[in-house]
Scaffold this active site. Sequence first.
Site, short mmCIF file in Angstrom:
data_model
loop_
_atom_site.label_atom_id
_atom_site.label_comp_id
_atom_site.label_asym_id
_atom_site.label_seq_id
_atom_site.Cartn_x
_atom_site.Cartn_y
_atom_site.Cartn_z
N TYR A 1 0.94 -6.34 -11.67
CA TYR A 1 1.43 -7.55 -12.36
C TYR A 1 2.67 -7.29 -13.21
O TYR A 1 3.16 -8.20 -13.87
CB TYR A 1 0.30 -8.18 -13.18
CG TYR A 1 -0.66 -9.02 -12.35
CD1 TYR A 1 -0.48 -9.18 -10.97
CD2 TYR A 1 -1.76 -9.65 -12.93
CE1 TYR A 1 -1.36 -9.94 -10.21
CE2 TYR A 1 -2.65 -10.41 -12.18
CZ TYR A 1 -2.44 -10.56 -10.81
OH TYR A 1 -3.31 -11.32 -10.05
N ASP B 1 -8.84 -2.90 -9.38
CA ASP B 1 -9.73 -3.81 -8.63
C ASP B 1 -10.24 -3.13 -7.37
O ASP B 1 -11.44 -3.10 -7.08
CB ASP B 1 -8.91 -5.07 -8.27
CG ASP B 1 -9.78 -6.29 -8.04
OD1 ASP B 1 -9.22 -7.35 -7.73
OD2 ASP B 1 -11.02 -6.18 -8.17
#
Length: 169
Positions: free
Chosen positions: A126, A34
């Site tokens: 994550y 990101d």
Amino acid sequence: MTHITFAKGDITTQHVDAIVNAANSSLLGGGGVDGAIHRGGGPQILAACRALRASRYGKGLPTGQAVATTAGRLPARWVIHTVGPVWSASEDRSAALASCYRESLRAADELGARTVAFPAISTGIYGWPMDDGARIAVRTVRETETSVDEVRFVLFDDTAYRAFTEAIS
Ligand code: APR
């Protein structure tokens, strides 16, 4: 027939029609892939994400869904943002991870993208185990009907590259 290929390197440098971003629900940037995409692509990407938050995704992009924006200054034409599930030892969230790949291919088809680069979604911040993340990624792409000619998994290190190339065999 979708051709699956593997590359080791930085997804932001890939010369494909669309690159997939391992985003978070806010769509307002983060670290990892990101961060690299927003840094490389420039402010147009964030502006497009903000517009999505002000319209279709007022509450953010739900886990497992995908939405496309411009890729700004990147070689790719589009970024397809998708939100992976956070790994959980107590709950099986595999379906949500598979959905990221399936929904990203659907978004690619809507754009008319013929070459799409994926990172190893959810396997970084994550916390998803790489081997399992690779297995879900390869299996889902193989079983999804799409007009995309090439799906390129772009892996950031040797561990990821090995996990993905072993998942295809
Ligand atoms: N190119 C390709 N792969 C990359 C790159 C890059 N430039 N940077 C990191 N990776 C790899 C990581 O090594 C990992 O294997 O992408 C995989 C996904 O890692 P993350 O980017 O951390 O994504 P994820 O695990 O899905 O976590 C998403 O992290 O960056 C934040 O805003 C994002 O909150 C969201 C969370």
